[in-house]
Structure formats: C-alpha cells, structure tokens
Design a protein around this motif. Structure first.
Motif, PDB file in Angstrom:
ATOM      1  N   SER A 157       7.321  10.566 -13.230  1.00 13.07           N
ATOM      2  CA  SER A 157       7.056   9.153 -12.961  1.00 13.07           C
ATOM      3  C   SER A 157       6.841   8.945 -11.465  1.00 13.07           C
ATOM      4  CB  SER A 157       8.218   8.286 -13.453  1.00 13.07           C
ATOM      5  OG  SER A 157       9.434   8.684 -12.840  1.00 13.07           O
ATOM      6  N   PRO A 158       6.124   7.885 -11.075  1.00 13.62           N
ATOM      7  CA  PRO A 158       5.790   7.685  -9.662  1.00 13.62           C
ATOM      8  C   PRO A 158       7.006   7.450  -8.765  1.00 13.62           C
ATOM      9  CG  PRO A 158       4.338   6.384 -11.067  1.00 13.62           C
ATOM     10  CD  PRO A 158       5.437   6.904 -11.947  1.00 13.62           C
ATOM     11  N   LEU A 159       6.985   8.087  -7.605  1.00  9.61           N
ATOM     12  CA  LEU A 159       7.900   7.795  -6.506  1.00  9.61           C
ATOM     13  C   LEU A 159       7.026   7.448  -5.314  1.00  9.61           C
ATOM     14  CD1 LEU A 159      10.662   7.714  -5.074  1.00  9.61           C
ATOM     15  CD2 LEU A 159      10.405  10.186  -4.655  1.00  9.61           C
ATOM     16  N   TYR A 160       6.978   6.159  -4.973  1.00 10.49           N
ATOM     17  CA  TYR A 160       6.043   5.688  -3.956  1.00 10.49           C
ATOM     18  C   TYR A 160       6.697   5.578  -2.580  1.00 10.49           C
ATOM     19  CZ  TYR A 160       2.675   4.310  -7.578  1.00 10.49           C
ATOM     20  OH  TYR A 160       1.772   4.304  -8.621  1.00 10.49           O
ATOM     21  N   LEU A 161       5.941   5.929  -1.557  1.00  6.57           N
ATOM     22  CA  LEU A 161       6.298   5.689  -0.165  1.00  6.57           C
ATOM     23  C   LEU A 161       5.172   4.872   0.456  1.00  6.57           C
ATOM     24  CD1 LEU A 161       7.420   9.295   0.907  1.00  6.57           C
ATOM     25  CD2 LEU A 161       8.853   7.451  -0.014  1.00  6.57           C
ATOM     26  N   VAL A 192       0.880  -1.171   0.000  1.00  9.71           N
ATOM     27  CA  VAL A 192       0.000   0.000   0.000  1.00  9.71           C
ATOM     28  C   VAL A 192       0.912   1.214   0.000  1.00  9.71           C
ATOM     29  CG1 VAL A 192      -1.775   1.289   1.218  1.00  9.71           C
ATOM     30  CG2 VAL A 192      -1.824  -1.211   1.234  1.00  9.71           C
ATOM     31  N   LYS A 193       0.786   2.064  -1.034  1.00  9.27           N
ATOM     32  CA  LYS A 193       1.788   3.132  -1.181  1.00  9.27           C
ATOM     33  C   LYS A 193       1.170   4.391  -1.777  1.00  9.27           C
ATOM     34  CE  LYS A 193       3.103   0.250  -5.069  1.00  9.27           C
ATOM     35  NZ  LYS A 193       3.948  -0.872  -5.436  1.00  9.27           N
ATOM     36  N   TRP A 194       1.794   5.496  -1.421  1.00  5.31           N
ATOM     37  CA  TRP A 194       1.363   6.830  -1.858  1.00  5.31           C
ATOM     38  C   TRP A 194       2.366   7.383  -2.849  1.00  5.31           C
ATOM     39  CZ3 TRP A 194       3.938  11.395   0.502  1.00  5.31           C
ATOM     40  CH2 TRP A 194       3.465  12.604  -0.038  1.00  5.31           C
ATOM     41  N   ASN A 195       1.864   7.968  -3.941  1.00  2.00           N
ATOM     42  CA  ASN A 195       2.733   8.533  -4.971  1.00  2.00           C
ATOM     43  C   ASN A 195       3.196   9.931  -4.554  1.00  2.00           C
ATOM     44  OD1 ASN A 195       4.101   9.274  -7.274  1.00  2.00           O
ATOM     45  ND2 ASN A 195       2.270   9.502  -8.541  1.00  2.00           N
ATOM     46  N   ALA A 196       4.337   9.984  -3.854  1.00  2.00           N
ATOM     47  CA  ALA A 196       4.915  11.266  -3.447  1.00  2.00           C
ATOM     48  C   ALA A 196       5.482  12.012  -4.646  1.00  2.00           C
ATOM     49  CB  ALA A 196       6.009  11.042  -2.401  1.00  2.00           C
ATOM     50  N   GLY A 197       5.750  11.290  -5.731  1.00  2.00           N
ATOM     51  CA  GLY A 197       6.306  11.924  -6.917  1.00  2.00           C
ATOM     52  C   GLY A 197       5.393  12.976  -7.507  1.00  2.00           C
ATOM     53  N   LYS A 198       4.079  12.802  -7.369  1.00  2.00           N
ATOM     54  CA  LYS A 198       3.133  13.784  -7.888  1.00  2.00           C
ATOM     55  C   LYS A 198       3.284  15.104  -7.148  1.00  2.00           C
ATOM     56  CE  LYS A 198      -1.788  14.553  -8.772  1.00  2.00           C
ATOM     57  NZ  LYS A 198      -3.168  13.998  -8.654  1.00  2.00           N
ATOM     58  N   LEU A 199       3.434  15.032  -5.826  1.00  2.00           N
ATOM     59  CA  LEU A 199       3.620  16.232  -5.012  1.00  2.00           C
ATOM     60  C   LEU A 199       4.925  16.936  -5.358  1.00  2.00           C
ATOM     61  CD1 LEU A 199       2.485  17.935  -2.617  1.00  2.00           C
ATOM     62  CD2 LEU A 199       3.845  16.476  -1.105  1.00  2.00           C
ATOM     63  N   LEU A 200       5.942  16.146  -5.718  1.00  2.00           N
ATOM     64  CA  LEU A 200       7.257  16.697  -6.035  1.00  2.00           C
ATOM     65  C   LEU A 200       7.377  17.131  -7.492  1.00  2.00           C
ATOM     66  CD1 LEU A 200       9.439  14.081  -4.104  1.00  2.00           C
ATOM     67  CD2 LEU A 200       8.864  16.408  -3.368  1.00  2.00           C
ATOM     68  N   GLY A 201       6.318  16.915  -8.269  1.00  2.00           N
ATOM     69  CA  GLY A 201       6.327  17.316  -9.665  1.00  2.00           C
ATOM     70  C   GLY A 201       7.110  16.386 -10.568  1.00  2.00           C
ATOM     71  N   LEU A 205       9.000  -1.108   5.686  1.00  2.00           N
ATOM     72  CA  LEU A 205       8.923   0.222   5.084  1.00  2.00           C
ATOM     73  C   LEU A 205       9.381   0.150   3.639  1.00  2.00           C
ATOM     74  CD1 LEU A 205      10.361   2.396   8.002  1.00  2.00           C
ATOM     75  CD2 LEU A 205       7.958   2.065   7.374  1.00  2.00           C
ATOM     76  N   LEU A 206       8.730   0.916   2.769  1.00  2.00           N
ATOM     77  CA  LEU A 206       8.947   0.797   1.330  1.00  2.00           C
ATOM     78  C   LEU A 206       9.176   2.157   0.674  1.00  2.00           C
ATOM     79  CD1 LEU A 206       8.633  -0.710  -1.502  1.00  2.00           C
ATOM     80  CD2 LEU A 206       6.195  -0.172  -1.285  1.00  2.00           C
ATOM     81  N   VAL A 207      10.189   2.198  -0.185  1.00  2.00           N
ATOM     82  CA  VAL A 207      10.386   3.317  -1.107  1.00  2.00           C
ATOM     83  C   VAL A 207      10.551   2.708  -2.494  1.00  2.00           C
ATOM     84  CG1 VAL A 207      11.798   5.296  -1.777  1.00  2.00           C
ATOM     85  CG2 VAL A 207      11.560   4.695   0.647  1.00  2.00           C
ATOM     86  N   LYS A 208       9.770   3.179  -3.479  1.00  2.00           N
ATOM     87  CA  LYS A 208       9.796   2.578  -4.812  1.00  2.00           C
ATOM     88  C   LYS A 208       9.729   3.665  -5.873  1.00  2.00           C
ATOM     89  CE  LYS A 208       7.795  -1.265  -7.401  1.00  2.00           C
ATOM     90  NZ  LYS A 208       6.831  -2.408  -7.323  1.00  2.00           N
ATOM     91  N   TRP A 209      10.709   3.650  -6.776  1.00  2.00           N
ATOM     92  CA  TRP A 209      10.788   4.676  -7.820  1.00  2.00           C
ATOM     93  C   TRP A 209      10.654   4.016  -9.188  1.00  2.00           C
ATOM     94  CZ3 TRP A 209      15.776   7.438  -9.760  1.00  2.00           C
ATOM     95  CH2 TRP A 209      15.418   8.488 -10.638  1.00  2.00           C
ATOM     96  N   HIS A 210       9.692   4.482  -9.962  1.00  2.00           N
ATOM     97  CA  HIS A 210       9.489   4.007 -11.321  1.00  2.00           C
ATOM     98  C   HIS A 210      10.170   4.939 -12.304  1.00  2.00           C
ATOM     99  CE1 HIS A 210       6.276   0.876 -10.677  1.00  2.00           C
ATOM    100  NE2 HIS A 210       6.244   1.506  -9.520  1.00  2.00           N
ATOM    101  N   PHE A 211      10.715   4.343 -13.379  1.00  2.00           N
ATOM    102  CA  PHE A 211      11.372   5.138 -14.425  1.00  2.00           C
ATOM    103  C   PHE A 211      10.477   5.215 -15.653  1.00  2.00           C
ATOM    104  CE2 PHE A 211      14.648   3.519 -11.699  1.00  2.00           C
ATOM    105  CZ  PHE A 211      15.589   4.529 -11.620  1.00  2.00           C
TER     106      PHE A 211
END
Length: 241
Positions: A208-212, A196-205, A235-241
């Motif tokens: 591509s998704p950066l999930y926490l 279960v993760k939130w796309n913090a990348g959207k907030l950072l502009g 704990l999870l950090v996931k970055w999509h390219f």
C-alpha cells in the motif's frame, strides 16, 4: 435551534435512506490512511503546528462517504480536534435511472457535518461526480451551510486526485478547494489546500502507498476573518492501509 434540528434530521435521514434503499447495497471500495504534517506558517493561533490526520473514504452502490479527524498540536502545547463527515447519496441509485450526461457520471445529494471545539456546522446541497481524463476522481459540491458560531452562508467544494508516473516513480497531486460566501459576520473565504507526494512505499516493496511530500495551504480570510491570509507549506508523511 429549530433550523439546526431540521438540518441534523436531514443529514441523518439521507444517510439512513441511502443505505436502506435496497438489500443489495454494497461497498465497492474503501481506503484508510494516517498522515503527519509539520508546518510553521499557520494563521490564527500559534504559527508552528503539528497535525495528525486520520482519514477514511469509501464508495458504495448508493453513493460515497469521506471522514477525517485532525489532531492539532500547537508549538505552545495547545491541542485541538477537528473532524468532518461527508456522505453523498447517488440520485441515480435512489431514482433507479442513470443521471449521467456529458462529463457528469452522477448527481448526488451532498451533506457534510463539520465538528470542532464547541461547534457543529451542517452543510447540505447537490454534488456532481465528473469523469475527467487522467484523474482518479473529480467532484464538485454546492452547499447551503447551517453554522453554529456565524451566519449561514453558501459553499462550493472541489476535490480531485491526479496520479502521475515519472520514470517508474509514482506521484499524486490531490486536495480540495472550499469557497464560502460572505455574510454579516464573516468575510468570503477561499481555502485551496493540495498535496504533492511521492509513493516511497513502492520503492520499499510495500503493498500500500507510503507517501512523502508537501502540503500547501493557500487560504484567504481564514475562518472568515478578514485579511487572515495563510500561505503555509508543511512537510507530509501519509500511509495508506
């Protein structure tokens, strides 16, 4: 050994046949990601563990593929690698006729190569790509397993991805469930792991998704070991390219 050779040949043959069926075969989409996990309630080995995972998924006119490589580091310094490669060939594509019916979008020949420290398992069977409202994907695969270090068994694998938007924030619930039958050497096991993760990348502009978020593993009889039950939140950090 003969069975292992036959299964390996089948896996390679399916991949080759799928990509070579037509000169018009094309890639429709692909995704690459890197993730970091940190948990403290793993079973079998050191309970504290860090995991870096590299993943690549792709969709093609002939089917789809999924690959991941886990690099595990235990708290005592032990390291381990584990990977899976799962190509699926579309029977609709191979036959030239749509096999969709009801919620089933396609029927596929499913294969998986599991590779760890000193072992290789090969799985082969049939898969179903389902059209379930709201889900990005919803897949069921039924396998016969050809195992290196234990008796052969059967496996059911379910994978899903469900996006949710709340107040403009983007969330994703995805994961898999593996159920394997019992054998003379293994107990039946079930591994239900989801994120279960939130796309913090959207907030950072970011484009591509950066999930926490959190990954939770609910695993009964881990690796077929009776009563080795894992309940681990990481704990999870996931970055999509």
């Amino acid at each position: 050994m003969k069975s292992k050779q036959v299964t390996t040949t089948l896996l390679i043959g399916l991949c080759t046949a799928a990509t070579a069926t037509t000169a018009n075969a094309e890639m429709i989409w692909q995704d690459f990601s890197v993730s970091y996990l940190n948990g403290s309630d793993y079973e079998v080995g050191d309970k504290d563990r860090q995991v870096i995972t590299f993943e690549h998924a792709s969709g093609h006119s002939w089917g789809d593929t999924f690959f991941f490589l886990d690099r595990l580091k235990w708290d005592d310094g032990t390291t381990e690698n584990y990977s899976e490669f799962s190509p699926r060939a579309s029977l609709s594509h191979l036959s030239g006729s749509s096999l969709s019916f009801g919620p089933v979008k396609d029927v596929l020949i499913s294969t998986t190569w599991e590779s760890g420290e000193g072992f290789d398992n090969f799985l082969y069977g049939v898969g179903f790509a389902l059209d379930v409202p709201g889900f990005n994907y919803f897949n069921l695969n039924f396998y016969q397993a050809d195992n290196d270090e234990s008796d052969d068994d059967q496996q059911l694998t379910w994978t899903w991805g469900l996006p949710v938007e709340i107040g403009g924030a983007e969330f994703l619930w995805d994961g898999f469930l593996d159920w394997s039958s019992a054998s003379d050497t293994n107990s039946a096991e079930m591994n239900w792991t989801s994120q279960v993760k939130w796309n913090a990348g959207k907030l950072l502009g970011l484009s591509s998704p950066l999930y926490l978020g959190i990954e939770y593993s609910f695993w009964n009889n881990k690796f077929g070991i009776k009563d080795a039950d894992e309940r681990n939140a990481a704990l999870l950090v996931k970055w999509h390219f």
